[in-house]
Every structure is written in structure tokens, then in C-alpha cells.
Design an enzyme around this catalytic site. Structure first.
Site, PDB file in Angstrom:
ATOM      1  N   SER A  42       0.771  -1.311  -0.121  1.00 23.04           N
ATOM      2  CA  SER A  42      -0.077   0.045   0.136  1.00 23.04           C
ATOM      3  C   SER A  42       0.953   1.364   0.004  1.00 23.04           C
ATOM      4  O   SER A  42       1.671   1.631  -0.941  1.00 23.04           O
ATOM      5  CB  SER A  42      -0.769  -0.166   1.177  1.00 23.04           C
ATOM      6  OG  SER A  42      -2.057   0.911   1.009  1.00 23.04           O
TER       7      SER A  42
ATOM      8  N   ASP B 111      -9.931  -3.717  -4.715  1.00 26.70           N
ATOM      9  CA  ASP B 111      -9.289  -3.131  -3.687  1.00 26.70           C
ATOM     10  C   ASP B 111      -9.891  -1.703  -3.536  1.00 26.70           C
ATOM     11  O   ASP B 111     -10.344  -1.052  -4.647  1.00 26.70           O
ATOM     12  CB  ASP B 111      -8.014  -2.706  -3.896  1.00 26.70           C
ATOM     13  CG  ASP B 111      -7.054  -2.429  -2.822  1.00 26.70           C
ATOM     14  OD1 ASP B 111      -7.511  -1.497  -2.003  1.00 26.70           O
ATOM     15  OD2 ASP B 111      -5.865  -2.883  -2.991  1.00 26.70           O
TER      16      ASP B 111
ATOM     17  N   HIS C 117      -8.236  -5.138  -0.804  1.00 26.48           N
ATOM     18  CA  HIS C 117      -7.166  -4.755  -0.334  1.00 26.48           C
ATOM     19  C   HIS C 117      -6.257  -5.371   0.812  1.00 26.48           C
ATOM     20  O   HIS C 117      -5.065  -5.774   0.841  1.00 26.48           O
ATOM     21  CB  HIS C 117      -7.226  -3.380   0.458  1.00 26.48           C
ATOM     22  CG  HIS C 117      -5.965  -2.459   0.675  1.00 26.48           C
ATOM     23  ND1 HIS C 117      -5.467  -1.917  -0.386  1.00 26.48           N
ATOM     24  CD2 HIS C 117      -5.397  -2.127   1.723  1.00 26.48           C
ATOM     25  CE1 HIS C 117      -4.382  -1.036   0.077  1.00 26.48           C
ATOM     26  NE2 HIS C 117      -4.279  -1.219   1.365  1.00 26.48           N
TER      27      HIS C 117
END
Length: 712
Positions: free
Chosen positions: A564, A649, A684
């Protein structure tokens, strides 16, 4: 109460990346990598023109996009076909260390002991409780294994028990976009009421009447939590009352009940500013009162006890936070009185309150500390921790009327323990120690240490490191370096049984505590955000150079990993210093910074302005563009790179890594490996099952181990 958690939407998710990395052996060069079509799109801001050839990928409903992602997956599968058996062996190896028939340490709340357990062969948790005594019959609340049967992805969270213990609100996400549907279950009859409250954050809280439920909803486009509703049990959710709308797009809102059970609290937070509203839980249909109006740059969080609120805040320049006190009648900041002063060298992270004691969670010189004090000032002391590579913090402490503090402790080379500490007698009882199965683990086989690298501006950057005692430290050993470095989220030197699959194969594992986290206090965070963001990247690179110089590894054997915002870090370092790394793992990477931050329809964007800056301002636009990985891909040699993403995501949209890989393929001048691996079912956090996520880690480890020729 934890201000760090409020700022760190991503944090808990990225711990899963901290032990990760992958592989590729005798490479089947017959496979041809996908070539994405180019459709130039002109993007202009502040008179600056960018041409984005892959902007068209920003449409998950476009069949061409799906075809391209599938083609990348097929290429990855072909190129790693020789590692499939090894990936399965790694998966089984990692799984074999984990106790399958495991359960949490029970905690008591409102007359019931609550337990989460796992059963052998099952992927999902089972939630149950026992009335009053641990010897009582087990009352099943939710068996997620049964509930998940018809779903590729399943996540149940936010269980909230009504004050009379008869109802449980809970929330489910079956897509992995963190959009949860709330339902209510009658725990006496087992009936799940048919009404669903859709598109929520997953959290809900009961008023003390046992009939009123408060929850937060998300904006359907940006997924920002922006509305608080009040639901009346037995009425359709379409009749729910909107009681608060957070209209500032840089804020998120949420709702909870204080530990004292006396107040329902609505919170609104941005990166730099907090505001709370309170309502007596005994009057759930009443009107909320603002605790203290928002002031830009003023952060605070609140805990209630015995007629007073305790306020953790940075008020009046308390960079590392201080604790203040005010009555529950006069809550404005002008009425706050100092209780624990600000300290330049100690970050105050949290406070846990008990009837006779309060416990401060502190961080000094990067190390966790727990300070226990009596309200009457008769005693005050720290729990002693000797190591420099450990993690400790308070656990579930829901009862005021106890002298037992529950906390956890683990070292980078030794598993965690859950401990009850008697604050009066100063004795402790270990309730649970993490079991590492398989018969081979011996914590005395591993060595840990903390090092200090000198950054290019002279700042000392700490590194936590672990390796097997037999691993050579002469520059020949492979080393995996991990970091996150954003939102003030600190990656502590935690233990990972999964990581043993690298350590036992001769790897060194290092966590670089770069600026942008809060390892060395709040100024450490401030010095790695906005117009100082590049410090995060250069710190990581300078730590890499230090580890090579000190012969913990070499450039031929150094690997980097991050997810991320840590994936942004990976994208930046391969542009800035690709020669230092043999391989890089970038999980769900935030790599198209400028385009994303200019699009306020994308989830999280507007709330991120205080972290990255608003590119509507030319100064921030220019600075972002100078480090944005996607915008800085050029014709050069890049390391071997494995990139993962999820189609659904909601935090970092799949098209960022997809575009980045396409552009890297177009420009890179080397023959090194480049993979894009898209989970077409998840978001995610990756796969939802307890063990399914290990398969993703096995892919990453296989990638690296293959580069090291360590696959049998």
C-alpha cells in the site's frame, strides 16, 4: 482512544505484508509477457501536461481491462509453473507451524466470557460465549465457516452485544471492498432478522435502552464514512434517522460507546484534526453535544471515568501528546486541565483507565513502555522490558473494577504471550503463549539486534533485525528489508512464525523504521510527510546501503518489500536506486500518486490531503510529481519485481499497479522478471480465509527464494 489507529486506516492490514516476498527459478523464457495497448490521455494541471497511455485501465467493467489483467495472471502462472509445487510446500510448511484448533484468551464483559476459536481444517473463526463462568455451557453466536460456504470472500466483523445480552448486531462484507451490511441476531432464539443496513463501516453500538442502534454509513462513490444514523429495533432501515452528516470531505466519522458505558460518542477525524460529540447512553434518542469544536491542527481523543473525561491531545504544541482532564459537564478545550504533561522525548500513545490505576502506553527511543500509576499517587512504575527488539501493549481491558492489567509481549525472535499483571501485587500470570508447531522451532536459534544507520542528512535511522544464529554475516546472505513509513503507523519488531520460512533458509530479515512512521515520536512522522515525504524513501535507501556496507548482505542478495503506502515506497526506491536490490515485492502499491490525489471521487483521496498534500496547490503538485513512481518511470535497468493487487481493492485501486507494470514493461532496459498478479476475487487485504492468505505469502516467498536459487 488510540490516536494512531484513527490516523492509520491501513496499518493493521500491512502487518500481513511485513513477512512477505517471492520467487522464480529456471525461467521458462518461451512465455511472452503481455503488452498493454496505449491510448494516450492528456492530463493537465497548473499548465503542466502529462500523457497517460494507460489511463484507460481505470474501468473495472471494461472487458479489455479484465482481459489484460487475466493475461498478466496467465503470464505469471506460466513463468512460475516450475515453482508451483514449491509454493504448495511453503504453504503447508507455514500452515504446519500454526495451531489449527486454537482459541483466544477469554475476556469478560457484562456477565459473559467471550471466546474466538478456530477448528482444525477450518478457515474462519467461531464466536461463542459462556455465561458468568468459564465452566458454563458454550453458547454459539457465529460460525463463520458455515456462513462463508457460498462466498469466495467472507469477512464478519463488528459484533456488538445489546446491554441485556439478548441481541448481537454484526456486519458482513462478501466483496472485499470494506462495505459491510449490518444485521441483528437474536441470541436467545438464533433468529437473524431479515433487514439489512447496507454500505456501512461495519461498526455499530447500542444505546442503553437495548433498542437503539447507532452506525456509520459510507458515501457510495468515495467510500468515505460520512453519515451517522440511528436505527430503532423492529423498524425498517429505510426509516433510520440521519443524526450527523460530516460534510467536510477530508474527515471520516465513526461512532462508539465509552468504556464507562455512559456515553455514545461520534468522532470525526482527519489526519490533523479531531472532533467528538457525546450523548448520554441512557438517552439514546436525545441530541448529541459537541465535546470541543474542531480546531485545525488540534488532535484529541477521549476516555470517560468517574465523572471526568481524560483527553489525549497535542493541544498547545504538545507534539508527542499529553493527557488532560475535564468534567463531563464542561468539555470545551478551554476547560481542560493538564494531567500528564508533554515530554519532548516520550510519545504518549494511549491510556487505559481502571478504578484504582491508570496505565500509560508510551514510546521512548522507539521502544514500547507501559507505565502503571495509582490515582492516589501512592505508586508509579514501568513494567520492565529488557530487549531492544520487542513489541508490547495493552490488550482487552474492559473492566474498571479490576487490579489485573492484560497485556501482550513478544520479541522479534520469540512468540507472543498474553499476560495478566496484578498491578497491586506486581505479580503476573502468562495466560497464553503462541505455539509454534512443527517440532523444529527453538527461539534460542535466532539472533536479534537493533542497528542505527546514518541517513544522508545525518539523522540516525533505526533498523530492527533478526536472523538464524547459523546465518553468515559476511555479505553473502540474502536479506529482506521491509518498511511502511506513512500515516504515523509504526511497524514494531514483532515475531512471525511465517517469517521462519525465510530465516531457516539463511535469510536476514530487517524492518527499517523510516521517517513517516512514529517509531521515534511524532516529529519522526512529521518529518516524513507532505513536503518532507522523500525522507521516507531516502531513509530506506540509506538503510540498504548501511546493511550492505556492514556486510549483512550485498546488492546481489538484497530484497525489499512493502504494501500500500509501503508499495509507494517500493516504487520510489526502484526509480531512485534500482542497483541496490535484486528483487522487490510491491503489494497493492500506491504508485500513481498525482493522478489519484487529483481525483476526489476515489476512496480516501480528500482525506489524504494532510498526509500527501493537495495537488490543487502547485507546490504540492510539483513535489508529488517529483517522486510519484508512475510518473518517474524511465528507460533504465530495474530489479526483479513482483506486484500484487486485488480487483476489488477500495484503498488502492487495481489500476495503479496495473498501469505501473505496463509502463515499466514499456521502458525498462533489463531482462529481469516483472510480474503483475491480480486477485480477481479480493480487495486490499487479500484473501479472507485464515490460511488462504498464506498462499499469497507463499507466492511472494517463492519469488525471492527462486531468485536466490533456493528452490529444490
Amino acid at each position: 482512544m488510540k490516536h494512531l489507529v484513527l490516523r492509520s486506516t491501513f496499518f493493521i492490514l500491512y502487518l500481513t505484508f511485513a513477512a512477505s516476498c517471492q520467487n522464480i527459478k529456471e525461467k521458462p523464457m518461451s512465455a511472452q509477457h503481455p503488452v498493454a495497448k496505449k491510448i494516450p490521455t492528456k492530463l493537465e494541471k497548473h499548465g503542466d501536461v502529462r500523457i497517460d497511455d494507460y489511463y484507460w485501465m481505470n474501468d473495472r467493467e471494461n472487458q479489455d481491462v479484465l482481459d489484460h489483467l487475466n493475461a498478466e495472471n496467465e503470464y505469471y502462472a506460466k513463468m512460475t509453473s516450475h515453482t508451483k509445487k514449491f509454493q504448495e510446500e511453503l504453504f503447508q510448511e507455514m500452515k504446519s507451524r500454526i495451531k489449527e484448533d486454537d482459541s483466544s484468551v477469554p475476556y469478560k464483559y457484562n456477565g459473559y466470557w467471550y471466546i474466538t476459536k478456530y477448528e482444525t481444517g477450518q478457515e474462519y473463526p467461531i464466536y461463542s460465549r459462556k455465561k458468568e463462568s468459564l465452566e458454563a455451557d458454550d453458547e454459539l453466536m457465529f460460525n463463520c465457516n458455515e456462513l462463508a460456504k457460498d462466498h469466495e470472500y467472507y469477512n464478519l466483523r463488528g459484533i456488538s452485544i445489546s446491554p441485556d445480552n439478548t441481541m448481537a448486531s454484526f456486519a458482513v462484507d462478501t466483496v472485499s471492498r470494506r462495505q459491510y451490511d449490518i444485521q441483528i441476531k437474536n441470541l436467545a432464539t438464533g433468529e437473524v432478522y431479515p433487514d439489512k443496513i447496507e454500505n456501512t463501516t461495519g461498526s455499530s453500538v447500542w444505546g442503553n435502552d437495548g433498542k437503539t442502534l447507532f452506525y456509520a454509513k459510507k458515501d457510495s462513490v468515495t467510500l468515505r464514512s460520512d453519515k451517522i444514523y440511528r436505527h430503532e429495533l423492529g423498524t425498517p432501515s429505510t426509516d433510520d434517522e440521519l443524526i450527523f452528516h460530516e460534510k467536510d470531505s477530508t474527515f471520516n466519522t465513526f461512532v462508539y460507546k465509552t468504556k464507562s458505558r455512559k456515553f455514545i460518542v461520534i468522532g470525526s477525524v482527519s489526519t490533523l484534526t479531531s472532533e467528538y460529540q457525546i450523548l448520554s447512553a441512557d438517552d439514546p434518542k436525545g441530541d448529541f453535544k459537541v465535546f470541543s469544536p474542531r480546531e485545525r491542527g488540534l488532535e484529541y481523543s477521549i476516555a470517560h471515568y468517574n465523572g471526568n473525561f481524560y483527553v489525549l491531545t497535542n493541544k498547545d504544541g504538545a507534539t508527542n501528546f499529553k493527557l488532560m482532564k475535564t468534567s463531563d459537564e464542561n468539555t470545551s478545550s478551554k476547560d481542560w486541565e493538564e494531567f500528564i504533561p508533554h515530554r519532548e522525548d516520550v510519545l504518549l500513545e494511549d491510556v487505559d483507565i481502571f478504578k484504582d490505576y491508570y496505565v500509560l502506553s508510551e514510546r521512548e527511543n522507539g521502544l514500547n513502555q507501559l507505565k502503571i500509576s495509582r490515582w492516589d499517587k501512592a505508586d508509579s512504575y514501568h513494567l520492565p522490558f529488557a530487549s531492544e527488539t520487542y513489541v508490547s501493549g495493552t490488550s482487552v481491558n474492559l473492566d474498571f473494577n479490576t487490579k489485573e492489567l492484560r497485556y501482550y509481549y513478544n520479541e522479534m525472535g520469540a512468540p507472543y504471550a498474553i499476560i495478566d499483571f496484578n498491578m497491586e501485587k506486581k505479580t503476573q500470570k502468562v495466560l497464553k503463549e503462541q505455539e509454534v508447531l512443527g517440532g523444529k522451532f527453538d527461539k534460542t536459534n535466532y539472533r536479534t539486534e537493533r542497528l542505527w544507520a546514518t541517513a544522508r542528512d545525518g539523522v540516525k535511522v533505526p533498523i530492527s533485525l533478526v536472523h538464524h544464529k547459523n546465518t553468515s554475516l559476511d555479505g553473502t546472505s540474502p536479506l529482506l528489508q521491509y518498511a511502511y513509513g506513512s500515516y504515523g503507523s509504526t511497524i514494531d519488531p514483532y515475531f512471525s512464525s511465517i517469517r521462519l520460512s525465510l530465516l531457516d533458509r539463511g535469510f536476514v530479515y530487517a524492518i527499517a523504521h523510516v521517517r513517516g512512521g512514529e517509531y521515534l515520536g511524532r516529529p519522526w512522522y512529521e518529518d516524513g510527510k507532505l513536503l518532507q515525504k522523500k525522507n521516507t524513501f531516502t531513509d530506506f535507501i540509506d538503510c540498504s546501503k548501511f546493511l550492505i556496507e556492514k556486510e549483512y548482505t550485498s546488492a546481489d542478495h538484497l530484497y525489499a518489500s512493502g504494501g500500500s503506502a509501503g508499495g509507494l515506497l517500493m516504487g520510489a526506491i526502484v526509480n531512485m536506486a534500482p542497483e541496490l536490490y535484486n528483487g522487490v515485492v510491491a503489494a497493492v502499491p500506491f504508485v500513481d500518486v498525482v493522478t489519484t490525489m487529483l481525483d476526489d471521487s476515489i476512496p480516501l483521496t480528500t482525506g489524504e490531503y494532510d498526509e500527501w498534500g493537495n495537488p490543487g496547490d502547485k507546490e504540492y503538485y510539483d513535489y508529488m510529481k517529483s517522486y510519484s513512481p508512475y510518473d518517474n518511470v524511465v528507460a533504465k535497468d530495474y530489479p526483479n519485481i513482483y506486484v500484487s493487487t486485488g480487483l476489488h481493492d477500495s484503498q488502492v485501486q487495481y489500476w495503479e499497479p496495473a498501469k505501473w507494470v505496463a509502463k515499466l514493461r514499456e521502458h525498462k532496459t533489463d531482462d529481469n522478471i516483472l510480474f503483475l498478479d491480480t486477485n480477481m476475487d479480493a480487495g486490499h487485504g487479500g484473501a479472507s480465509g485464515r490460511f488462504e492468505s498464506l498462499k499469497e505469502t507463499a507466492k511472494e516467498y517463492a519469488f525471492i527464494l527462486d531468485l536466490e536459487s533456493k528452490i529444490p
